[in-house]
Design a protein around this motif. Structure first.
Motif, PDB file in Angstrom:
ATOM      1  N   CYS A   1       7.724  -1.152  -5.044  1.00  0.00           N
ATOM      2  CA  CYS A   1       7.231   0.194  -4.344  1.00  0.00           C
ATOM      3  C   CYS A   1       7.747   0.419  -3.099  1.00  0.00           C
ATOM      4  N   SER A   2       7.834  -0.837  -2.201  1.00  0.00           N
ATOM      5  CA  SER A   2       8.419  -0.728  -1.017  1.00  0.00           C
ATOM      6  C   SER A   2       9.787  -0.646  -0.852  1.00  0.00           C
ATOM      7  N   SER A   3      10.652  -1.171  -1.749  1.00  0.00           N
ATOM      8  CA  SER A   3      12.119  -0.920  -1.650  1.00  0.00           C
ATOM      9  C   SER A   3      12.532   0.568  -2.059  1.00  0.00           C
ATOM     10  N   LEU A   4      11.583   1.243  -2.807  1.00  0.00           N
ATOM     11  CA  LEU A   4      11.950   2.701  -3.438  1.00  0.00           C
ATOM     12  C   LEU A   4      11.123   3.614  -2.178  1.00  0.00           C
ATOM     13  N   ALA A   5      10.436   3.219  -1.294  1.00  0.00           N
ATOM     14  CA  ALA A   5       9.968   3.766  -0.232  1.00  0.00           C
ATOM     15  C   ALA A   5       8.694   4.618  -0.937  1.00  0.00           C
ATOM     16  N   GLN A   6       7.984   3.762  -1.688  1.00  0.00           N
ATOM     17  CA  GLN A   6       6.655   4.366  -2.197  1.00  0.00           C
ATOM     18  C   GLN A   6       5.454   3.587  -1.629  1.00  0.00           C
ATOM     19  N   THR A   7       4.446   4.790  -1.328  1.00  0.00           N
ATOM     20  CA  THR A   7       3.241   4.330  -0.716  1.00  0.00           C
ATOM     21  C   THR A   7       2.308   3.736  -1.706  1.00  0.00           C
ATOM     22  N   LEU A   8       1.675   2.829  -1.206  1.00  0.00           N
ATOM     23  CA  LEU A   8       0.611   2.365  -2.067  1.00  0.00           C
ATOM     24  C   LEU A   8      -0.793   2.479  -1.610  1.00  0.00           C
ATOM     25  N   ASP A   9      -1.620   3.577  -2.246  1.00  0.00           N
ATOM     26  CA  ASP A   9      -2.798   3.821  -1.981  1.00  0.00           C
ATOM     27  C   ASP A   9      -3.745   2.650  -2.622  1.00  0.00           C
ATOM     28  N   VAL A  10      -4.877   2.294  -2.109  1.00  0.00           N
ATOM     29  CA  VAL A  10      -5.597   1.478  -2.418  1.00  0.00           C
ATOM     30  C   VAL A  10      -7.373   2.073  -2.322  1.00  0.00           C
ATOM     31  N   ASN A  11      -7.897   2.261  -3.495  1.00  0.00           N
ATOM     32  CA  ASN A  11      -9.153   2.673  -3.511  1.00  0.00           C
ATOM     33  C   ASN A  11     -10.149   1.695  -3.838  1.00  0.00           C
ATOM     34  N   GLY A  12     -11.214   1.571  -3.130  1.00  0.00           N
ATOM     35  CA  GLY A  12     -12.261   0.584  -3.517  1.00  0.00           C
ATOM     36  C   GLY A  12     -13.505   0.702  -2.494  1.00  0.00           C
ATOM     37  N   GLY A  13     -14.252  -0.535  -2.502  1.00  0.00           N
ATOM     38  CA  GLY A  13     -15.339  -0.660  -1.617  1.00  0.00           C
ATOM     39  C   GLY A  13     -15.367  -1.079  -0.343  1.00  0.00           C
ATOM     40  N   PRO A  14     -16.357  -1.579   0.332  1.00  0.00           N
ATOM     41  CA  PRO A  14     -16.109  -1.899   1.761  1.00  0.00           C
ATOM     42  C   PRO A  14     -15.368  -3.304   2.133  1.00  0.00           C
ATOM     43  N   ASP A  15     -15.049  -3.927   0.950  1.00  0.00           N
ATOM     44  CA  ASP A  15     -14.180  -5.325   1.162  1.00  0.00           C
ATOM     45  C   ASP A  15     -12.735  -4.766   1.108  1.00  0.00           C
ATOM     46  N   THR A  16     -12.377  -3.498   0.701  1.00  0.00           N
ATOM     47  CA  THR A  16     -10.952  -2.883   0.682  1.00  0.00           C
ATOM     48  C   THR A  16     -10.096  -3.213   1.792  1.00  0.00           C
ATOM     49  N   PRO A  17     -10.782  -3.025   3.079  1.00  0.00           N
ATOM     50  CA  PRO A  17      -9.750  -3.314   4.079  1.00  0.00           C
ATOM     51  C   PRO A  17      -9.176  -4.880   4.299  1.00  0.00           C
ATOM     52  N   ALA A  18     -10.289  -5.649   3.990  1.00  0.00           N
ATOM     53  CA  ALA A  18      -9.742  -7.006   4.196  1.00  0.00           C
ATOM     54  C   ALA A  18      -8.951  -7.598   2.945  1.00  0.00           C
ATOM     55  N   GLU A  19      -9.005  -6.936   1.882  1.00  0.00           N
ATOM     56  CA  GLU A  19      -7.933  -7.531   0.921  1.00  0.00           C
ATOM     57  C   GLU A  19      -6.764  -6.809   1.141  1.00  0.00           C
ATOM     58  N   VAL A  20      -6.727  -5.425   1.781  1.00  0.00           N
ATOM     59  CA  VAL A  20      -5.398  -4.769   2.165  1.00  0.00           C
ATOM     60  C   VAL A  20      -4.759  -5.541   3.201  1.00  0.00           C
ATOM     61  N   ALA A  21      -5.553  -6.195   4.172  1.00  0.00           N
ATOM     62  CA  ALA A  21      -4.859  -7.089   5.231  1.00  0.00           C
ATOM     63  C   ALA A  21      -3.983  -8.093   4.740  1.00  0.00           C
ATOM     64  N   LYS A  22      -4.582  -8.928   3.673  1.00  0.00           N
ATOM     65  CA  LYS A  22      -4.137  -9.759   3.052  1.00  0.00           C
ATOM     66  C   LYS A  22      -2.708  -9.602   2.109  1.00  0.00           C
ATOM     67  N   LEU A  23      -2.769  -8.367   1.666  1.00  0.00           N
ATOM     68  CA  LEU A  23      -1.556  -7.732   0.915  1.00  0.00           C
ATOM     69  C   LEU A  23      -0.428  -7.425   2.063  1.00  0.00           C
ATOM     70  N   ALA A  24      -0.969  -6.907   2.986  1.00  0.00           N
ATOM     71  CA  ALA A  24       0.056  -6.481   4.191  1.00  0.00           C
ATOM     72  C   ALA A  24       0.688  -7.735   5.007  1.00  0.00           C
ATOM     73  N   LYS A  25      -0.091  -8.707   4.726  1.00  0.00           N
ATOM     74  CA  LYS A  25       0.487 -10.110   5.379  1.00  0.00           C
ATOM     75  C   LYS A  25       1.784 -10.481   4.388  1.00  0.00           C
ATOM     76  N   ALA A  26       1.267 -10.292   3.064  1.00  0.00           N
ATOM     77  CA  ALA A  26       2.127 -11.044   1.993  1.00  0.00           C
ATOM     78  C   ALA A  26       3.529  -9.982   1.918  1.00  0.00           C
ATOM     79  N   ILE A  27       3.221  -8.728   2.060  1.00  0.00           N
ATOM     80  CA  ILE A  27       4.373  -7.744   1.985  1.00  0.00           C
ATOM     81  C   ILE A  27       4.372  -6.786   3.283  1.00  0.00           C
ATOM     82  N   PRO A  28       4.988  -7.360   4.203  1.00  0.00           N
ATOM     83  CA  PRO A  28       4.872  -6.593   5.681  1.00  0.00           C
ATOM     84  C   PRO A  28       5.283  -5.121   5.650  1.00  0.00           C
TER      85      PRO A  28
END
Length: 224
Positions: A133-160
């Motif tokens: 997704c990143s290499s093709l300049a595609q955005t990743l939308d993430v939908n979920g509950g209040p725990d979503t931001p913390a999980e997104v932070a983990k993903l952002a750390k893995a794929i900055p």
């Protein structure tokens, strides 16, 4: 007159038509409000007086070819400025489908839910597909509950380098009070990553009041 002040793009609209021969997987027939054709002409009629010039459509259907249905709809409706599709990272045909749809410049990314992200984070195939997704300049939308931001932070750390957009403020409950500490900590952690963004949307849904009785005072929503 808002139309004379600023041009606005709605970043989260769903279009669908239950009258198609194949129907739709969502919304269900039992939903008396949503189960009807919802298409661009209605969007334009409702939003043009507010200065809204177009929209980014988010695909809620898991049927792969409904991504193409939206692309075809965009050919006929200039109000559709971008499309966030629905594909499943980690699936066998993900890469081929993403490349196929991303060839169309109006296709801007995909949306996943937080449950799938939690399951996929430890899986190499899942991470590989999100890197695509990143290499093709595609955005990743993430939908979920209040725990979503913390999980997104983990993903952002893995794929900055991956551009990520948290949907609907993480669907946190909005009651006019300060938001939960864990939601706030997760949002602050996500905000440390320059490629993470957040849609300030679904605020009315967050109040749980959907019959026209949600607070109209902006101050009520300010804590979130």
């Amino acid at each position: 007159d808002p139309a004379n002040d600023i041009a606005i793009v709605d970043t989260h609209t769903h279009f669908y038509n239950p009258e198609r021969k194949e129907g739709v997987p969502w919304p269900g027939k039992g939903d008396p409000v949503l189960y009807r054709p919802v298409l661009p002409p209605e969007f334009v009629k409702l939003t043009k007086p507010l200065g809204i010039v177009g929209t980014v459509v988010v695909e809620a259907s898991p049927w792969v070819e409904d991504n193409q249905w939206l692309l075809d709809l965009a050919k006929e409706n200039t109000s559709i400025l971008g499309i966030v599709g629905n594909l499943k990272p980690g699936s066998e045909d993900f890469a081929a489908n993403l490349k196929r749809f991303a060839d169309n410049e109006i296709f801007r990314g995909i949306r996943i839910n937080i449950g799938d992200l939690k399951k996929g984070l430890p899986e190499s195939d899942y991470i590989r597909d999100l890197k695509l997704c990143s290499s093709l300049a595609q955005t990743l939308d993430v939908n979920g509950g209040p725990d979503t931001p913390a999980e997104v932070a983990k993903l952002a750390k893995a794929i900055p380098e991956l551009r990520i957009c948290i949907n609907h403020c993480g669907n946190v409950k909005i009651d006019g009070k300060q938001p939960p500490a864990d939601w706030l900590a997760g949002m602050q952690a996500a905000a440390e990553h320059p490629h993470v963004f957040c849609k300030v949307s679904a605020l009315v849904e967050g109040t749980g009041k959907r019959e026209g009785d949600a607070p109209r005072d902006v101050n009520f929503y300010e804590p979130v």
